[in-house]
Design an enzyme around this catalytic site. Sequence first.
Site, mmCIF file in Angstrom:
data_model
loop_
_atom_site.group_PDB
_atom_site.id
_atom_site.type_symbol
_atom_site.label_atom_id
_atom_site.label_comp_id
_atom_site.label_asym_id
_atom_site.label_seq_id
_atom_site.Cartn_x
_atom_site.Cartn_y
_atom_site.Cartn_z
ATOM 1 N N GLU A 266 0.831 -1.208 0.000
ATOM 2 C CA GLU A 266 0.000 0.000 0.000
ATOM 3 C C GLU A 266 0.867 1.260 0.000
ATOM 4 O O GLU A 266 0.532 2.247 -0.655
ATOM 5 C CB GLU A 266 -0.961 0.003 1.185
ATOM 6 C CG GLU A 266 -2.010 1.067 1.044
ATOM 7 C CD GLU A 266 -3.197 0.902 1.976
ATOM 8 O OE1 GLU A 266 -4.148 1.680 1.817
ATOM 9 O OE2 GLU A 266 -3.171 0.015 2.860
ATOM 10 N N GLY B 85 -5.900 5.201 -0.528
ATOM 11 C CA GLY B 85 -6.250 3.823 -0.838
ATOM 12 C C GLY B 85 -7.698 3.555 -0.495
ATOM 13 O O GLY B 85 -8.161 3.916 0.589
ATOM 14 N N HIS C 86 -1.339 -14.158 -0.058
ATOM 15 C CA HIS C 86 -0.006 -14.541 0.415
ATOM 16 C C HIS C 86 0.212 -15.989 0.019
ATOM 17 O O HIS C 86 -0.537 -16.869 0.456
ATOM 18 C CB HIS C 86 0.090 -14.372 1.930
ATOM 19 C CG HIS C 86 -0.300 -13.001 2.398
ATOM 20 N ND1 HIS C 86 0.396 -11.863 2.030
ATOM 21 C CD2 HIS C 86 -1.322 -12.587 3.183
ATOM 22 C CE1 HIS C 86 -0.186 -10.804 2.591
ATOM 23 N NE2 HIS C 86 -1.228 -11.221 3.282
ATOM 24 N N LEU D 242 -4.635 3.619 -15.040
ATOM 25 C CA LEU D 242 -4.376 4.955 -14.497
ATOM 26 C C LEU D 242 -5.424 5.897 -15.069
ATOM 27 O O LEU D 242 -5.236 6.482 -16.132
ATOM 28 C CB LEU D 242 -2.957 5.424 -14.845
ATOM 29 C CG LEU D 242 -1.828 4.540 -14.306
ATOM 30 C CD1 LEU D 242 -0.481 5.004 -14.838
ATOM 31 C CD2 LEU D 242 -1.837 4.519 -12.790
ATOM 32 N N GLY D 243 -6.536 5.996 -14.373
ATOM 33 C CA GLY D 243 -7.621 6.861 -14.816
ATOM 34 C C GLY D 243 -7.506 8.252 -14.224
ATOM 35 O O GLY D 243 -6.553 8.578 -13.517
ATOM 36 N N ARG E 219 -9.450 9.635 -11.934
ATOM 37 C CA ARG E 219 -9.696 9.641 -10.484
ATOM 38 C C ARG E 219 -9.296 8.349 -9.780
ATOM 39 O O ARG E 219 -9.178 8.329 -8.562
ATOM 40 C CB ARG E 219 -11.176 9.913 -10.189
ATOM 41 C CG ARG E 219 -11.570 11.327 -10.463
ATOM 42 C CD ARG E 219 -11.178 12.218 -9.284
ATOM 43 N NE ARG E 219 -11.290 13.600 -9.648
ATOM 44 C CZ ARG E 219 -10.292 14.474 -9.564
ATOM 45 N NH1 ARG E 219 -9.128 14.112 -9.135
ATOM 46 N NH2 ARG E 219 -10.473 15.716 -9.912
#
Length: 131
Positions: A54, A73, A80, A98-99, A101
């Site tokens: 993250e 996020g 895992h 990759l927009g 927003r």
Amino acid sequence: MNKSPDFRNTLMEALGMKILPMQNGKYYASMPVDHRTVQIQGCLHGGASIALAETLAGYASSTLCSQEEFPVGISVTANHINTACAGTVIAEATPIKLGKRLHLWQVDILNDNKDILSTVRITNYLISHNS
């Protein structure tokens, strides 16, 4: 903006995370497998892996934001599939979408032998500082 962030006095500093140089459109970070990042059996804690993923996805999105935006996020899904009990793990973030927003990232956590330990999907929402 490929400058390494200031992790002083943060979870990232406490876990020993470091941002590494970007290569071939992918973002990288490292984290030691040590007393700070293992569970009671002595192997890498899944929560530490998710924190690394993250962190890297958030950093990667932030490098793509305008000065008026910042990423948060909104979704994390992790699997895992292996573990490490020593060494250093490397997170490798690849953009999926990759927009305007939303940013969707695939983050793989690898051990010293480049085996996948965890695979994590992270969605970041871009918020305006004025919101």
